[in-house]
Enzyme design. Structure first.
Site, PDB file in Angstrom:
ATOM      1  N   GLU A 149       4.316 -10.611  14.533  1.00 58.76           N
ATOM      2  CA  GLU A 149       3.471 -10.980  15.779  1.00 58.76           C
ATOM      3  C   GLU A 149       3.305 -12.545  15.350  1.00 58.76           C
ATOM      4  O   GLU A 149       3.393 -13.373  16.516  1.00 58.76           O
ATOM      5  CB  GLU A 149       2.230 -10.493  15.802  1.00 58.76           C
ATOM      6  CG  GLU A 149       2.118  -8.958  15.875  1.00 58.76           C
ATOM      7  CD  GLU A 149       0.646  -8.511  15.738  1.00 58.76           C
ATOM      8  OE1 GLU A 149      -0.405  -9.246  16.211  1.00 58.76           O
ATOM      9  OE2 GLU A 149       0.455  -7.429  15.139  1.00 58.76           O
ATOM     10  N   ARG A 170       0.824  -1.364   0.011  1.00 61.72           N
ATOM     11  CA  ARG A 170       0.127  -0.016   0.069  1.00 61.72           C
ATOM     12  C   ARG A 170       0.793   1.161   0.065  1.00 61.72           C
ATOM     13  O   ARG A 170       0.427   2.298  -0.509  1.00 61.72           O
ATOM     14  CB  ARG A 170      -0.961  -0.196   1.026  1.00 61.72           C
ATOM     15  CG  ARG A 170      -2.166  -1.148   1.040  1.00 61.72           C
ATOM     16  CD  ARG A 170      -3.048  -1.079   2.140  1.00 61.72           C
ATOM     17  NE  ARG A 170      -2.400  -1.446   3.340  1.00 61.72           N
ATOM     18  CZ  ARG A 170      -2.300  -2.538   3.853  1.00 61.72           C
ATOM     19  NH1 ARG A 170      -2.754  -3.584   3.324  1.00 61.72           N
ATOM     20  NH2 ARG A 170      -1.715  -2.490   5.083  1.00 61.72           N
TER      21      ARG A 170
END
Length: 171
Positions: free
Chosen positions: A96, A59
């Site tokens: 994560e 993006r």
């Protein structure tokens, strides 16, 4: 600023439970909002002595491409492993839920250039930190890291404390 913020949609529990995804696609699809966001970056970076814009996949490309075009600068891409066809520098970093590797072509950036490193969102700072490491491997000076959105509660700035950071919207 409120108009831009109104175009960012919160999508709860995406991509996994407990996460609120900040969806920028409504902002990108609204011509006036998209133009306003890009104009903020143009106003900030036109006076600076820049040699290039570096964009983080994917993006970040949507924001960096019109900025580079408007400023008359080249655009360099930081991509996920295996997406660039020539010899690359690589940086693996922790997420994560695992790890990822970013790459940049070794032969594009030149030592001493001044660049802005750009992505759509700053959260924990892991991706931006890895991308900054890649750019600095080429001997390039990062003038600033630029983001459309910063999730301040994720404290990504802590990981990037050696860099100047600009974000248009903070949550």
């Amino acid at each position: 600023m409120d108009r831009l913020r109104s175009k960012i949609l919160d999508v709860p529990n995406f991509p996994k439970p407990g996460i609120i995804f900040r969806d920028i696609t409504p902002l990108l699809s609204d011509a006036d909002s998209f133009r306003s966001a890009i104009q903020m970056f143009i106003s900030r970076y036109r006076p600076k002595k820049l040699d290039a814009i570096v964009a983080i996949e994917s993006r970040g490309f949507f924001l960096a491409a019109p900025l580079a075009y408007e400023l008359g600068l080249g655009l360099h891409l930081v991509r996920k492993r295996g997406k660039l066809p020539r010899k690359t520098h690589q940086k693996t970093y922790d997420l994560e839920y695992g790890s990822a590797t970013l790459e940049i072509h070794q032969d594009e950036l030149m030592k001493g250039q001044n660049v802005v490193l750009m992505d759509d969102l700053l959260a924990t700072g892991g991706t931006a930190e890895a991308a900054a490491h890649l750019v600095e491997m080429a001997g390039v000076n990062i003038v600033e890291l630029a983001f459309l959105i910063e999730l301040t509660y994720c404290q990504g700035r802590q990981k990037l404390k050696d860099h100047d950071i600009f974000s248009v919207l903070q949550y």
